[in-house]
Design a protein around this motif. Structure first.
Motif, short mmCIF file in Angstrom:
data_model
loop_
_atom_site.label_atom_id
_atom_site.label_comp_id
_atom_site.label_asym_id
_atom_site.label_seq_id
_atom_site.Cartn_x
_atom_site.Cartn_y
_atom_site.Cartn_z
N UNK A 93 0.83 -1.21 0.00
CA UNK A 93 0.00 0.00 0.00
C UNK A 93 0.86 1.26 0.00
N UNK A 94 1.99 1.22 0.71
CA UNK A 94 2.89 2.38 0.72
C UNK A 94 3.45 2.63 -0.68
N UNK A 95 3.81 1.54 -1.39
CA UNK A 95 4.32 1.69 -2.75
C UNK A 95 3.24 2.28 -3.67
N UNK A 96 2.00 1.82 -3.50
CA UNK A 96 0.90 2.36 -4.31
C UNK A 96 0.65 3.83 -3.97
N UNK A 135 0.52 9.75 -4.93
CA UNK A 135 0.83 11.00 -4.22
C UNK A 135 2.34 11.09 -4.02
N UNK A 136 3.09 11.29 -5.11
CA UNK A 136 4.56 11.24 -5.02
C UNK A 136 5.18 12.31 -4.13
N UNK A 137 4.48 13.46 -3.93
CA UNK A 137 5.06 14.52 -3.12
C UNK A 137 4.66 14.42 -1.64
N UNK A 138 3.94 13.40 -1.28
CA UNK A 138 3.45 13.30 0.09
C UNK A 138 4.58 12.99 1.08
N UNK A 139 4.40 13.46 2.30
CA UNK A 139 5.34 13.16 3.38
C UNK A 139 5.55 11.66 3.51
N UNK A 198 7.32 21.55 -9.52
CA UNK A 198 7.37 20.30 -8.76
C UNK A 198 6.57 19.18 -9.42
N UNK A 199 5.85 19.51 -10.51
CA UNK A 199 4.93 18.55 -11.16
C UNK A 199 3.98 17.96 -10.12
N UNK A 203 -5.71 20.46 -3.00
CA UNK A 203 -4.30 20.80 -2.96
C UNK A 203 -3.65 20.55 -1.62
N UNK A 204 -4.42 20.40 -0.56
CA UNK A 204 -3.82 20.13 0.76
C UNK A 204 -3.33 18.69 0.84
N UNK A 205 -3.97 17.83 0.19
CA UNK A 205 -3.63 16.44 -0.06
C UNK A 205 -2.81 15.72 0.99
#
Length: 733
Positions: A400-403, A408-412, A615-616, A729-731
């Motif tokens: 799930x973390x990989x997915x 959401x590639x920019x997520x913490x 940042x795409x 955008x807060x995502x």
């Protein structure tokens, strides 16, 4: 030879011959031959009795008739139809029912044998024994029946040559058991039932395969109605629905439930459903009072026929909480490589203990899952069950973390619990496959988290909840989002992990916002902010201020919303976090727009757009474009507003963010109203309404009101100032 096995008896078949016109001896019609001959002309009639409550199966019956019709056109072709399916699905019932309908088309007799392929004795009928039984049915003198197997086959096929005979080979264990019993010419039709798929018979002998599924809902209702009477079924419709669901629409289970209800007329169906609802008592409720006539016993016949590896895999699948399971997750449960799980899983498919769904996924109906869980509890020691659960949880968190990283590639990022050595997480290679994984696994997530709680794997609890949060938010599964985060918060408290508590509080606040619980959201945020301040986590504080700004906006405390956004911007800039800086700029610009400070709002949102493009960061772009559309609308540049809205909608659609897409459609409709393009505005609002109704979101009422207003007084130009309750955008970062 014509006695049925216990599973068939539960389907309603009685053993023994069917009495028809003429002299009957052991299921055989004897007609004396022409005058002057001694040899009788024998017509065996060995079909078991029909089940009196047969329902449904119209398409399957038509398929069998079509096979027979086609065979009549080509009498030289040997015709075989193989009906397979899981235990208790009604294979024998179907075969016998159809055979009675077609019997008159086989004037030279009907043969039946129960091959006991999955019998509780564990001893299938040897082909030689079945052949001798068929020859006995034609009253071949014992002294003419050879002992040599090849000669025995030859005499059997000679006896059938030129005759139109229907053969039912019931409960076959394998293709090898059946193949010697096949006639040699096409004047006969052979109908085979088995829990095995008999792929060898299909490949080598041209058998027509048919996999029998469980009953449809209306068929299951009709079965209970015929057994219990229409008034009793009509009196408890909710209980009937529960019984059908808990019996997995399996004819055997429904027949057992009906038998209990028939013998206990004062037993309420709701009480019976409650017994079935308790998995620990489910198979006791499906006990007809005979050890061989219970669902547990019938399933056991298939289980005992498995190889050790397949039997162990089946037991461990009982630990998985989902209705479907991937091959990779099954491998994790078993502690083997994905390549090593293929053979035992294929064996389970052939035995109809699981069903292949495609794309590496398998399904096991609820009763079989309950049976597998019962076996796991009885035959797998506690330590081995716990180790299997740990492997499944490791696999789930890592995959799930990989997915999540793909959508959401920019997520913490968080430091994940390291997996055990014998776990192979999936490599999610792109965003679409990540979304496909979430769609396939989403329903099982609450159960997997409950499994982790039950076994005391609290780190896995909060980390799994973290990895699925983005997807649950975007797709509108907000109740699941709340439930998973509440479990995560409890786990973080048990661990005394204050950082995990802060993260979880922040996510709970966002879920509460989506559900309109703004005061609850503010409470969670204050707890999170206090924890982050105590821990000295400035980025955590910044992210919390962003969400706090959103809450204050929704509470129409716009000045405080601006203050929180400005504080977040300062903290992100101090930390050098450009993605956070962009989020804060958009949030600040949006709040300023709500206060009517459109020039400053435009500057901040344009700066946010530049950063997000560098940042795409597509979620941030979608939200900022929506902000700019709103700002340009109020600055009077409606063409620019529509252009920004359209770009935002395209990005939101690509991301599967239904709520952000819906709110942007709604705002674009406002702009078209100002342009006096009322029909276009109505189209925009209807699109928004479709998405909001899918999410069952209260904002749908506002959109309905706007649509209704189109036929009344014209809405005020420019539209009302209102909060943006979606903030893609807060995502979650």
């Amino acid at each position: 030879m014509s006695a049925t096995n216990n599973e068939n008896h539960l389907d309603g078949h009685a053993s023994g011959p069917v009495v028809q016109a003429g002299l009957v001896h052991g299921g055989v019609h004897i007609h004396h031959g022409p005058e002057g001959t001694d040899r009788p002309q024998v017509t065996p009639r060995q079909l078991p009795a029909e089940f009196p409550h047969f329902v449904g199966r119209a398409s399957e019956l038509d398929q069998l008739t079509e096979v027979l019709d086609n065979s009549a056109e080509d009498g030289a072709t040997l015709v075989i139809s193989a009906i397979s399916g899981t235990a208790g699905v009604g294979k024998t019932t179907l075969a016998v029912h159809w055979a009675h309908r077609a019997a008159e088309r086989f004037p030279d007799g009907q043969l039946y044998v129960n091959l006991r392929g999955f019998d509780p004795t564990g001893v299938p009928v040897p082909p030689a024994e079945a052949l001798r039984g068929f020859l006995d049915a034609f009253q071949v003198p014992p002294e003419r029946i050879p002992t040599d197997f090849g000669a025995l086959q030859g005499l059997y096929r000679t006896t059938l040559a030129g005759r139109r005979v229907l053969l039912i080979l019931d409960n076959a264990r394998s293709s090898e058991q059946v193949r010697p019993l096949l006639p040699g010419q096409g004047t006969c039709l052979t109908l085979i039932t088995s829990r095995d798929q008999l792929t060898g018979l299909v490949a080598r002998n041209g058998a027509r395969p048919m996999t029998l599924k469980v009953l449809k809902d209306d068929e299951a209702v009709e079965l209970l109605r015929r057994r219990l009477g229409a008034p009793r079924v009509a009196a408890e419709p909710d209980a009937v629905s529960d019984l059908i669901r808990l019996c997995a629409r399996l004819p055997l289970a429904l027949a057992l439930v009906a038998a209990r209800a028939e013998t206990q007329e004062d037993l309420e169906l709701a009480t019976l459903a409650e017994e079935l609802r308790d998995e620990r008592r489910r198979f006791d409720a499906l006990d007809a009072g005979d050890s061989d006539d219970s669902a547990r016993a019938v399933f056991s016949w298939s289980y005992r026929a498995l190889t050790p590896d397949a039997a162990r895999l089946f037991r461990l699948l009982g630990l998985h909480p989902g209705s479907t399971v991937s091959a990779a997750a099954a491998a994790a449960l078993a502690g083997v490589r994905a390549s090593d799980v293929r053979a035992p899983m294929a064996e389970l498919v052939r035995a109809h203990l699981v069903e292949r769904l495609g794309s590496g996924r398998y399904q096991c109906h609820d009763l079989l899952r309950s049976y597998a869980a019962e076996l796991a509890a009885a035959e797998e020691p506690d330590a081995r069950r716990r180790a299997a659960v740990r492997r499944l949880l490791d696999f789930s968190v890592q995959t799930f973390a990989a997915a999540d990283r793909r959508i959401a590639p920019q997520r913490e990022r968080i430091a994940l619990q390291p997996p055990t050595e014998d776990v192979e997480p999936l490599d999610i290679v792109d965003e679409q496959r990540a979304l496909d994984w979430f769609v396939a696994e989403r329903a099982a997530v609450p159960g997997v988290i409950d499994l982790a709680v039950h076994h005391g794997f609290d780190i896995h609890v909060w980390q799994l909840a973290w990895t699925v949060a983005t997807y649950l938010e975007r797709q509108g599964h907000w109740q699941d989002w709340v439930a998973t985060q509440e479990a995560a918060l409890s786990a973080a408290k048990r661990l005394d992990d204050r950082a995990a508590q802060a993260r979880t509080r922040r996510l709970l606040s966002r879920a509460a916002i989506r559900l309109g619980r703004h005061d609850d959201a503010a409470t969670h945020l204050q707890h999170a902010l206090d924890l982050y301040q105590d821990l000295g986590r400035e980025l955590g504080q910044a992210r919390t201020h962003i969400v706090f700004s959103w809450v204050r906006e929704l509470q129409q405390r716009y000045g405080e919303a601006v203050e929180h956004a400005a504080r977040a911007l300062d903290l992100f800039r101090a930390a050098g976090n450009r993605a956070g800086e962009a989020r804060a700029l958009d949030q600040l610009g949006w709040e300023q727009a709500l206060l009517g400070e459109h020039a400053q709002a435009l500057t901040n949102c344009q700066d946010a757009l530049v950063l997000f493009r560098e940042l795409d960061h597509r979620p941030g772009l979608a939200d900022t474009l929506d902000s700019l559309g709103y700002i340009h609308h109020h600055l009077g540049d409606h063409t620019a507003a529509i252009g920004h809205y359209e770009q935002s909608i395209t990005l939101s659609g690509q991301l599967g963010d239904y709520y952000t897409e819906a709110t942007t459609w709604s705002r674009m409709g406002d702009t078209y109203v100002v342009l006096d393009r009322r029909s276009t505005a109505a189209q925009m609002w209807r699109r928004a309404l479709t998405l909001l109704d899918r999410l069952v979101h209260p904002d749908a009422d506002e959109v309905r009101a706007k649509l209704a207003a189109l036929v009344g007084p014209e809405p005020r130009p420019g539209g009302p100032r209102r909060p943006r309750s979606g903030q893609g955008g807060l995502r979650l970062g």
